[in-house]
Design an enzyme around this catalytic site. Structure first.
Site, short mmCIF file in Angstrom:
data_model
loop_
_atom_site.label_atom_id
_atom_site.label_comp_id
_atom_site.label_asym_id
_atom_site.label_seq_id
_atom_site.Cartn_x
_atom_site.Cartn_y
_atom_site.Cartn_z
N TYR A 9 -7.79 6.69 2.68
CA TYR A 9 -7.14 7.00 1.61
C TYR A 9 -6.34 8.72 1.46
O TYR A 9 -5.53 8.82 0.85
CB TYR A 9 -7.48 6.63 0.49
CG TYR A 9 -7.78 5.00 0.10
CD1 TYR A 9 -6.90 4.23 0.61
CD2 TYR A 9 -9.30 5.14 -0.01
CE1 TYR A 9 -7.25 2.52 0.15
CE2 TYR A 9 -8.87 3.07 0.75
CZ TYR A 9 -7.81 2.06 0.42
OH TYR A 9 -8.10 0.95 0.60
N ASP B 12 0.74 1.74 8.83
CA ASP B 12 0.52 1.32 10.53
C ASP B 12 0.83 0.84 11.11
O ASP B 12 0.82 0.84 12.50
CB ASP B 12 0.02 0.10 10.12
CG ASP B 12 -1.58 -0.08 9.13
OD1 ASP B 12 -2.41 1.08 8.64
OD2 ASP B 12 -2.10 -0.92 8.46
N THR C 64 5.41 1.01 6.35
CA THR C 64 4.00 0.58 7.05
C THR C 64 3.65 1.31 7.68
O THR C 64 4.02 2.21 8.24
CB THR C 64 3.85 -0.21 7.98
OG1 THR C 64 2.91 -0.82 8.83
CG2 THR C 64 5.15 -0.58 9.35
N GLY D 137 0.59 -0.92 0.11
CA GLY D 137 -0.36 0.20 0.00
C GLY D 137 0.62 1.29 -0.06
O GLY D 137 2.51 0.82 0.72
N ASP E 279 5.20 -5.68 5.44
CA ASP E 279 6.28 -6.46 5.99
C ASP E 279 6.02 -8.35 5.09
O ASP E 279 7.02 -8.67 4.76
CB ASP E 279 5.27 -7.43 7.72
CG ASP E 279 3.67 -7.61 6.95
OD1 ASP E 279 3.08 -6.75 6.17
OD2 ASP E 279 2.99 -8.40 7.77
N GLY E 280 4.62 -8.08 4.46
CA GLY E 280 4.95 -9.15 2.62
C GLY E 280 5.78 -8.79 1.93
O GLY E 280 6.32 -9.77 1.85
N ILE F 54 -5.17 10.01 3.46
CA ILE F 54 -4.23 10.00 4.85
C ILE F 54 -2.70 9.45 3.86
O ILE F 54 -2.11 10.29 4.28
CB ILE F 54 -4.31 9.91 6.01
CG1 ILE F 54 -5.23 10.84 7.03
CG2 ILE F 54 -3.23 9.61 6.98
CD1 ILE F 54 -5.77 10.24 8.15
N GLU G 76 -9.71 0.83 11.56
CA GLU G 76 -10.50 -0.18 10.68
C GLU G 76 -10.78 -1.45 10.79
O GLU G 76 -11.23 -2.34 10.46
CB GLU G 76 -9.67 0.09 9.06
CG GLU G 76 -8.16 -0.06 9.11
CD GLU G 76 -7.63 0.40 7.71
OE1 GLU G 76 -6.87 0.10 7.06
OE2 GLU G 76 -8.84 0.13 6.50
N1 LIG Z 1 5.07 -14.04 2.12
C1 LIG Z 1 5.67 -14.11 1.35
N2 LIG Z 1 6.11 -14.20 0.86
C2 LIG Z 1 6.66 -13.60 -0.83
N3 LIG Z 1 6.02 -11.96 -1.49
C3 LIG Z 1 4.91 -11.70 -0.50
C4 LIG Z 1 4.58 -12.34 0.44
N4 LIG Z 1 3.59 -11.80 1.32
C5 LIG Z 1 3.73 -10.88 0.56
N5 LIG Z 1 4.27 -10.54 -0.28
C6 LIG Z 1 4.14 -10.08 -1.31
O1 LIG Z 1 4.79 -8.77 -1.67
C7 LIG Z 1 4.19 -7.54 -2.18
C8 LIG Z 1 3.50 -6.82 -1.05
O2 LIG Z 1 2.96 -7.28 0.07
P1 LIG Z 1 1.59 -6.67 0.81
O3 LIG Z 1 1.22 -7.58 2.06
O4 LIG Z 1 0.22 -6.22 0.30
O5 LIG Z 1 2.28 -5.25 1.68
P2 LIG Z 1 3.11 -5.33 2.41
O6 LIG Z 1 4.54 -5.49 2.53
O7 LIG Z 1 2.97 -3.42 2.79
O8 LIG Z 1 3.49 -5.74 3.85
C9 LIG Z 1 2.97 -7.98 -3.05
O9 LIG Z 1 3.65 -7.73 -3.80
C10 LIG Z 1 3.23 -9.61 -2.14
O10 LIG Z 1 2.83 -10.16 -3.26
O1 LIG Z 2 -6.70 -0.32 0.25
P1 LIG Z 2 -5.32 -0.81 -0.35
O2 LIG Z 2 -4.64 -0.56 -1.34
O3 LIG Z 2 -5.35 -2.47 0.19
O4 LIG Z 2 -4.56 -0.54 1.44
C1 LIG Z 2 -5.15 0.03 2.67
C2 LIG Z 2 -4.87 -1.32 3.97
O5 LIG Z 2 -3.41 -0.86 3.81
C3 LIG Z 2 -2.92 -0.68 5.00
O6 LIG Z 2 -2.87 0.92 5.07
C4 LIG Z 2 -1.66 -0.77 5.54
O7 LIG Z 2 -0.83 -0.71 5.04
P2 LIG Z 2 0.75 -0.67 5.29
O8 LIG Z 2 1.17 -0.92 6.67
O9 LIG Z 2 1.29 -2.19 4.69
O10 LIG Z 2 1.51 0.15 5.05
C5 LIG Z 2 -3.97 -0.81 5.96
O11 LIG Z 2 -4.40 0.34 6.96
C6 LIG Z 2 -5.09 -0.81 4.82
O12 LIG Z 2 -5.75 -1.42 5.30
MG LIG Z 3 1.51 -6.04 5.59
#
Ligand SMILES: Nc1ncnc2c1ncn2[C@@H]1O[C@H](COP(=O)(O)OP(=O)(O)O)[C@@H](O)[C@H]1O
Ligand SMILES: O=P(O)(O)OC[C@H]1O[C@](O)(COP(=O)(O)O)[C@@H](O)[C@@H]1O
Ligand SMILES: [Mg+2]
Length: 480
Positions: free
Chosen positions: A377, A220, A218, A101, A190-191, A379, A319
């Site tokens: 959004y 958050d 993040t 995000g 984290d993802g 913010i 949220e």
């Molecule tokens: N366990 C995982 N292993 C590999 N890639 C991942 C994993 N979890 C999420 N991703 C990838 O990381 C990217 C962002 O993940 P997301 O959870 O949406 O956002 P954030 O990095 O903000 O937590 C995406 O392209 C997703 O496919």
């Molecule tokens: O609508 P999207 O793009 O999935 O993002 C919304 C979510 O992303 C967040 O902003 C959190 O994203 P990050 O912690 O990865 O920055 C949440 O608070 C919200 O639920």
């Molecule tokens: Mg995440």
């Protein structure tokens, strides 16, 4: 060559319980790599600074509150420029990607990576990967130069685009290899950092001289270990505008209620800090602290009391709060997920507003006016504020220093006010949440005067737990 992450974890121990959770280095899997003097030694801006280079043995403790006889605990490698680097400027082909995000400060981090590479290390080949992980194999790249990124820190969003999903390890690493990229900067939550760890392992397995480094993102603030994430300050500041508007609306009407929804899927930090900063909020709801609506000690009883006492009130709701209540009521699954596997949320702000309206509609003696504001959004789309801009600069520069020094498989993060290099697994293995038994949540409760929403039976259990708990035992190491 091994590709087992547990074998790759570098842990060093020392006297008095000292533990260094070190980060991998290119030399761990490629022998006899040449090194070069750091070009910063002859950079006019830095050459006058005494002790500009970080001592190779400098480490930063994770826990700064210690007891006389306690162990020294976990440490991380201190970030900063090293005397020798593992890349010549001409050799470097860097790539930057943003995933997940949006968050204020993404453009500042991109800008400062580009500028640090160009101005500090003389690197001139920097690519932006378009639109998140899938951009490695399905989109064109964007050439990044100091001129291209000159004023991007004044804009929200990310100039190279972002996405969720699309993490395809073989395709991404093939693309890195085919393009000859040897420094990969991955900005995301984290993802994203879990994905970065997988890319690092594959690169190592293939024996490539290519480093992978992350900058945790993040809004958050739910990434552990680090003091706070970039963009969080900006989000809390921007949230004040929505809370102020809610307060103005509420104050101007008889029995006025302003409801503001803020971000926070799993962690209520933005809601907690925005509430603490505002002082106009009467009730703050976060995912970590369950609540209930009806009956003694419930939310509706408190709203009624607050209106009777004060004539108006402001509610801030994260949220992710109360999602189990919504799921139970709407019979919708609480397990629906987005492309990245994040929990899909229902609109708790609308739900709570509706519940309050219906409750007071039943009691004709107390008409209310409720205004619901959802600025989420708005913010996260703003540019970072001044303090986040400085923070993003330090994170980006620290990351570049570490990469040039040959470290890999790490994120750049602030720990107890010092820039450090942290192994991926330490920031992805768990989530940072508001601990409702910490002093910060107690501060919040005392500032809003809201109920704890514990049922009488739970209060009894809580009392028993407290009686058995030695003072301070519950505190996180760095609770303030
Ligand atoms: N366990 C995982 N292993 C590999 N890639 C991942 C994993 N979890 C999420 N991703 C990838 O990381 C990217 C962002 O993940 P997301 O959870 O949406 O956002 P954030 O990095 O903000 O937590 C995406 O392209 C997703 O496919
Ligand atoms: O609508 P999207 O793009 O999935 O993002 C919304 C979510 O992303 C967040 O902003 C959190 O994203 P990050 O912690 O990865 O920055 C949440 O608070 C919200 O639920
Ligand atoms: Mg995440």
């Amino acid at each position: 060559m091994d590709n087992n992450i547990s074998v790759q974890m570098k842990v060093e121990t020392g006297d008095a319980g000292y533990v260094l959770e070190d980060v991998p280095h290119l030399s761990d899997y490629i022998p006899n790599l040449p090194t070069y003097p750091n070009p910063l030694r002859s950079n006019p801006a830095y050459s006058v600074v005494k002790q500009y280079f970080v001592d190779a043995d400098d480490t930063v403790p994770q826990k700064v509150v210690v007891h006389k006889d306690g162990p020294r605990g976990i440490h991380f490698r201190r970030a900063g420029p090293r005397q020798r680097v593992y890349f010549t400027p001409d050799e470097v082909h860097a790539a930057i990607v943003t995933c997940g995000g949006l968050c204020p400060g993404l453009n500042t981090v991109i800008r400062e990576i580009v500028c640090a590479l160009y101005h500090m290390y003389g690197v001139t080949k920097v690519l932006g990967i378009d639109g998140g992980y899938r951009g490695f194999y399905s989109k064109n790249t964007i050439t990044l130069t100091p001129k291209v990124v000159d004023d991007i820190h004044k804009r929200g969003g990310t100039i190279i685009g972002t996405s969720r999903g699309g993490h395809d390890k073989p395709k991404i690493v093939d693309s890195i290899q085919d393009r000859g990229i040897n420094q990969v900067y991955i900005i995301g939550g984290d993802g994203t950092q879990k994905g970065a760890a997988v890319i690092y392992q594959e690169i190592r397995k293939r024996g490539l001289k290519a480093v992978v480094a992350g900058i945790p993102k993040t809004i958050d603030n739910d990434i552990p270990v680090i003091d706070k994430s970039f963009g969080f300050d900006t989000a809390v500041e921007e949230a004040q505008r929505a809370i102020n508007a809610a307060h103005v609306e509420a104050e101007s009407a008889e029995n006025g209620i302003g409801v503001v929804k803020l971000m926070g899927r799993y962690s209520g930090f933005i809601a907690m800090y925005a509430t603490l900063a505002s002082r106009d909020v009467d009730l703050c709801l976060i995912p970590e602290s369950p609540f209930f609506l009806e009956g003694e000690g419930g939310l509706l009883e408190y709203v009624e009391k607050r209106l009777k006492d004060n004539g108006h009130m402001v509610i801030v709701v994260a949220e992710g709060a109360g999602q189990e209540l919504l799921a139970a009521e709407t019979l919708n699954s609480a397990t629906a997920q987005d492309a990245s596997g994040n929990k899909l949320l229902q609109d708790v702000g609308l739900w709570i507003s509706d519940k309050i309206k219906k409750h007071f509609a039943r009691q004709t003696s107390m008409p209310i006016t409720l205004k619901y504001i959802d600025p989420t959004y708005m913010i996260r789309a703003v540019p970072s504020n001044a303090s986040d801009n400085v923070y993003c600069t330090l994170l980006a520069q620290s990351c570049v220093h570490g990469v040039m020094a040959g470290y890999t498989g790490f994120v750049s993060g602030l720990v107890n006010g010092r820039q450090t290099y942290i192994p991926f697994n330490r920031i992805t293995e768990k989530q940072n949440n508001v601990v409702i038994t910490d002093r910060m949540w107690a501060r919040l409760l005392s500032s809003t005067n809201q109920p704890s929403f514990l049922r009488p039976k739970e209060v009894e259990v809580q009392k028993q737990v407290e009686a058995q708990t030695i003072e301070g035992e519950n505190s996180k190491p760095n609770d303030i």
